[in-house]
Design a protein around this motif. Structure first.
Motif, PDB file in Angstrom:
ATOM      1  N   PRO A  17      -4.973   7.121  -1.770  1.00 54.33           N
ATOM      2  CA  PRO A  17      -6.387   7.150  -2.164  1.00 54.33           C
ATOM      3  C   PRO A  17      -6.815   5.988  -3.056  1.00 54.33           C
ATOM      4  O   PRO A  17      -7.982   5.872  -3.393  1.00 54.33           O
ATOM      5  N   GLY A  18      -5.881   5.129  -3.475  1.00 56.27           N
ATOM      6  CA  GLY A  18      -6.237   3.959  -4.270  1.00 56.27           C
ATOM      7  C   GLY A  18      -5.943   4.078  -5.749  1.00 56.27           C
ATOM      8  O   GLY A  18      -6.485   3.316  -6.536  1.00 56.27           O
ATOM      9  N   ARG A  19      -5.110   5.006  -6.134  1.00 54.01           N
ATOM     10  CA  ARG A  19      -4.763   5.174  -7.545  1.00 54.01           C
ATOM     11  C   ARG A  19      -3.929   3.992  -8.026  1.00 54.01           C
ATOM     12  O   ARG A  19      -3.236   3.354  -7.261  1.00 54.01           O
ATOM     13  N   LEU A  21      -0.920   1.915  -9.631  1.00 51.48           N
ATOM     14  CA  LEU A  21       0.509   2.113  -9.433  1.00 51.48           C
ATOM     15  C   LEU A  21       1.194   2.722 -10.652  1.00 51.48           C
ATOM     16  O   LEU A  21       2.025   3.611 -10.514  1.00 51.48           O
ATOM     17  N   ALA A  22       0.852   2.271 -11.836  1.00 50.60           N
ATOM     18  CA  ALA A  22       1.515   2.781 -13.040  1.00 50.60           C
ATOM     19  C   ALA A  22       1.275   4.276 -13.224  1.00 50.60           C
ATOM     20  O   ALA A  22       2.199   5.026 -13.538  1.00 50.60           O
ATOM     21  N   SER A  23       0.069   4.730 -13.021  1.00 49.19           N
ATOM     22  CA  SER A  23      -0.208   6.168 -13.161  1.00 49.19           C
ATOM     23  C   SER A  23       0.322   6.958 -11.973  1.00 49.19           C
ATOM     24  O   SER A  23       0.684   8.121 -12.109  1.00 49.19           O
ATOM     25  N   ALA A  24       0.377   6.321 -10.813  1.00 46.49           N
ATOM     26  CA  ALA A  24       0.863   7.003  -9.611  1.00 46.49           C
ATOM     27  C   ALA A  24       2.336   7.365  -9.727  1.00 46.49           C
ATOM     28  O   ALA A  24       2.770   8.387  -9.191  1.00 46.49           O
ATOM     29  N   ILE A  25       3.116   6.557 -10.432  1.00 45.03           N
ATOM     30  CA  ILE A  25       4.545   6.840 -10.572  1.00 45.03           C
ATOM     31  C   ILE A  25       4.752   8.144 -11.337  1.00 45.03           C
ATOM     32  O   ILE A  25       5.557   8.988 -10.939  1.00 45.03           O
ATOM     33  N   GLY A  26       4.029   8.334 -12.419  1.00 41.13           N
ATOM     34  CA  GLY A  26       4.153   9.575 -13.185  1.00 41.13           C
ATOM     35  C   GLY A  26       3.729  10.792 -12.389  1.00 41.13           C
ATOM     36  O   GLY A  26       4.383  11.836 -12.422  1.00 41.13           O
ATOM     37  N   SER A 109      -3.982  -1.205  -0.515  1.00 41.99           N
ATOM     38  CA  SER A 109      -3.894   0.171  -0.983  1.00 41.99           C
ATOM     39  C   SER A 109      -3.191   0.327  -2.325  1.00 41.99           C
ATOM     40  O   SER A 109      -2.993   1.434  -2.770  1.00 41.99           O
ATOM     41  N   THR A 110      -2.832  -0.764  -2.989  1.00 40.75           N
ATOM     42  CA  THR A 110      -2.246  -0.654  -4.325  1.00 40.75           C
ATOM     43  C   THR A 110      -3.177  -1.248  -5.352  1.00 40.75           C
ATOM     44  O   THR A 110      -4.223  -1.785  -5.016  1.00 40.75           O
ATOM     45  N   GLN A 115      -7.749  -4.104  -8.287  1.00 43.05           N
ATOM     46  CA  GLN A 115      -8.150  -4.967  -9.382  1.00 43.05           C
ATOM     47  C   GLN A 115      -8.933  -6.171  -8.865  1.00 43.05           C
ATOM     48  O   GLN A 115      -9.904  -6.595  -9.480  1.00 43.05           O
ATOM     49  N   ALA A 116      -8.524  -6.720  -7.742  1.00 44.24           N
ATOM     50  CA  ALA A 116      -9.227  -7.873  -7.166  1.00 44.24           C
ATOM     51  C   ALA A 116     -10.656  -7.465  -6.778  1.00 44.24           C
ATOM     52  O   ALA A 116     -11.602  -8.220  -6.994  1.00 44.24           O
ATOM     53  N   ARG A 117     -10.803  -6.256  -6.217  1.00 46.76           N
ATOM     54  CA  ARG A 117     -12.133  -5.781  -5.854  1.00 46.76           C
ATOM     55  C   ARG A 117     -12.998  -5.580  -7.105  1.00 46.76           C
ATOM     56  O   ARG A 117     -14.171  -5.891  -7.109  1.00 46.76           O
TER      57      ARG A 117
END
Length: 122
Positions: A17-19, A21-26, A109-110, A115-117
């Motif tokens: 869904p576009g979360r 990466l750092a928060s997705a790992i937890g 999707s990461t 961030q670029a968008r």
């Protein structure tokens, strides 16, 4: 199923869904942990039953299998809990694993693409 596979699959589910990466790992770790715990505990119980039957009937080969299986489960659990989690936590700030193809996801999707968008709209 191996715990590392479960963690990575949950990570993919959270990242789609576009979360970030750092928060997705937890989040992925929290979602994968009950499955990892339950599967490893049932395997350890099976090891205890096999060890008990082997001891009662004098089948040393069953005792050896139960012992080897138990050790394998412990090593797999250790690598999932400490090694995989540590590698992911160490690699995220460096930006090494931000490429979507490394996680088996389509481009964009990461968090690098997100961030670029965000920067382009500011």
């Amino acid at each position: 199923m191996d715990a590392n596979v479960l963690i990575v699959e949950r990570l993919r589910e959270v990242l789609r869904p576009g979360r970030m990466l750092a928060s997705a790992i937890g989040i992925a770790w929290k979602r994968a942990w009950p499955s990892i715990r339950d599967s490893n505990m049932s395997t350890i119980i099976t090891c205890a039953v096999l060890y008990g039957f082997g001891s009662n009937f004098g089948a040393s080969i069953i005792i050896g299998f139960a012992t080897t299986l138990f050790r394998g489960v412990l090593v797999s659990m250790f690598t999932a809990i400490f090694v995989t989690r540590t590698f992911l936590d160490l690699l995220v700030p460096t930006g090494v694993i931000n490429h979507p193809a490394l996680l088996g996801l389509p481009a964009g999707s990461t968090d690098v693409a997100s961030q670029a968008r965000r920067k382009s709209t500011v």
